[in-house]
Motif scaffolding. Structure first.
Motif, PDB file in Angstrom:
ATOM      1  N   VAL A   1      36.954  39.715  38.292  1.00  0.00           N
ATOM      2  CA  VAL A   1      37.059  41.263  38.422  1.00  0.00           C
ATOM      3  C   VAL A   1      35.946  41.845  39.461  1.00  0.00           C
ATOM      4  CG1 VAL A   1      37.079  43.815  37.875  1.00  0.00           C
ATOM      5  CG2 VAL A   1      38.333  41.914  36.467  1.00  0.00           C
ATOM      6  N   ALA A   2      34.486  41.293  39.468  1.00  0.00           N
ATOM      7  CA  ALA A   2      33.281  41.779  40.243  1.00  0.00           C
ATOM      8  C   ALA A   2      33.408  41.213  41.532  1.00  0.00           C
ATOM      9  CB  ALA A   2      32.367  41.528  39.403  1.00  0.00           C
TER      10      ALA A   2
ATOM     11  N   ARG B   1      37.460  56.052  36.324  1.00  0.00           N
ATOM     12  CA  ARG B   1      36.388  55.667  35.947  1.00  0.00           C
ATOM     13  C   ARG B   1      35.825  54.453  37.076  1.00  0.00           C
ATOM     14  NH1 ARG B   1      34.706  59.072  32.846  1.00  0.00           N
ATOM     15  NH2 ARG B   1      35.883  59.350  30.588  1.00  0.00           N
TER      16      ARG B   1
ATOM     17  N   ALA C   1      31.951  43.711  33.395  1.00  0.00           N
ATOM     18  CA  ALA C   1      33.100  43.120  33.927  1.00  0.00           C
ATOM     19  C   ALA C   1      33.179  41.380  34.185  1.00  0.00           C
ATOM     20  CB  ALA C   1      33.183  43.589  35.454  1.00  0.00           C
TER      21      ALA C   1
ATOM     22  N   TYR D   1      34.649  42.881  44.699  1.00  0.00           N
ATOM     23  CA  TYR D   1      33.845  44.124  45.151  1.00  0.00           C
ATOM     24  C   TYR D   1      32.386  43.571  45.688  1.00  0.00           C
ATOM     25  CZ  TYR D   1      36.947  47.026  42.470  1.00  0.00           C
ATOM     26  OH  TYR D   1      38.108  47.667  42.141  1.00  0.00           O
TER      27      TYR D   1
ATOM     28  N   ILE E   1      34.073  50.729  37.919  1.00  0.00           N
ATOM     29  CA  ILE E   1      33.787  49.578  37.165  1.00  0.00           C
ATOM     30  C   ILE E   1      32.584  49.323  36.709  1.00  0.00           C
ATOM     31  CG2 ILE E   1      34.035  47.199  37.289  1.00  0.00           C
ATOM     32  CD1 ILE E   1      36.386  47.309  39.134  1.00  0.00           C
ATOM     33  N   ASP E   2      32.048  48.978  35.494  1.00  0.00           N
ATOM     34  CA  ASP E   2      30.967  48.722  34.967  1.00  0.00           C
ATOM     35  C   ASP E   2      30.701  46.932  35.200  1.00  0.00           C
ATOM     36  OD1 ASP E   2      28.386  48.551  33.881  1.00  0.00           O
ATOM     37  OD2 ASP E   2      29.244  48.718  31.625  1.00  0.00           O
ATOM     38  N   PHE E   3      29.882  46.980  36.246  1.00  0.00           N
ATOM     39  CA  PHE E   3      29.669  45.453  36.591  1.00  0.00           C
ATOM     40  C   PHE E   3      28.905  44.472  35.689  1.00  0.00           C
ATOM     41  CE2 PHE E   3      30.603  47.332  40.804  1.00  0.00           C
ATOM     42  CZ  PHE E   3      31.596  46.398  41.265  1.00  0.00           C
TER      43      PHE E   3
END
Length: 173
Positions: free
Chosen positions: A108-109, A97, A104, A112, A99-101
């Motif tokens: 965590v975001a 999966r 998130a 990225y 990451i659903d930003f």
């Protein structure tokens, strides 16, 4: 109900007009006529109303095989479909999966976002490269399993529609 003797032959009519000789012990069975049609022998109670004759006057008809090639092809098609769809569901459930930003948390975001600011032409880290490879492999296996499920459905459907002798050509002469 009177008891019917086992040695008397009764005649069951076929849709083609021919009469098939049967015995009381064959009541409820399916038989194949010379024309190829499947004829069901009536129950013992209904046999007494049919024409009958003395024993050994006519030969006994062939019995219909309970498991024909058509049944085997339908079964194989259904098994291929079931296994392929189970594999597809498992691959779908275990697919890596992203990451659903939108949901998130910021901690965590943020890394990225920092990598994205470096540009899209940058080299992928080993973890990112593995994620992309696993995602591509999973998608390829999903397509293959879905295609094999489709082959199973087609095999079962064609076998279901076709007559038992439909795959073989009849010889002339």
């Amino acid at each position: 109900m009177k008891k019917l003797p086992n040695d008397i032959q009764y005649y069951v009519p076929c849709p083609c007009g021919e009469k098939i000789a049967v015995r009381v012990t064959q009541a409820g069975e399916s038989l194949r006529c010379a024309c190829g049609a499947e004829v069901v022998v009536p129950s013992r109670r209904e046999l007494q109303f049919l024409n009958h004759s003395a024993p050994n006057e006519n030969r006994s008809p062939r019995r219909v095989a309970s498991w024909t090639g058509r049944h085997r092809r339908i079964f194989i098609g259904c098994v291929v479909f079931a296994i392929s769809m189970a594999l597809f569901a498992w691959l779908r459930a275990t697919q890596p999966r992203l990451i659903d930003f939108k949901q998130a948390p910021l901690d965590v975001a943020w890394p990225y976002w920092q990598q994205l600011r470096q540009g899209l032409d940058r080299y992928l880290s080993p973890a990112e490269y593995n994620l992309v490879e696993m995602t591509n492999r999973s998608q390829l296996l999903q397509v293959i399993s879905f295609a094999s499920a489709l082959v199973g459905v087609i095999l079962a459907a064609v076998s279901f529609v076709q007559h038992d002798g439909g795959l073989r050509r009849k010889r002339k002469g």
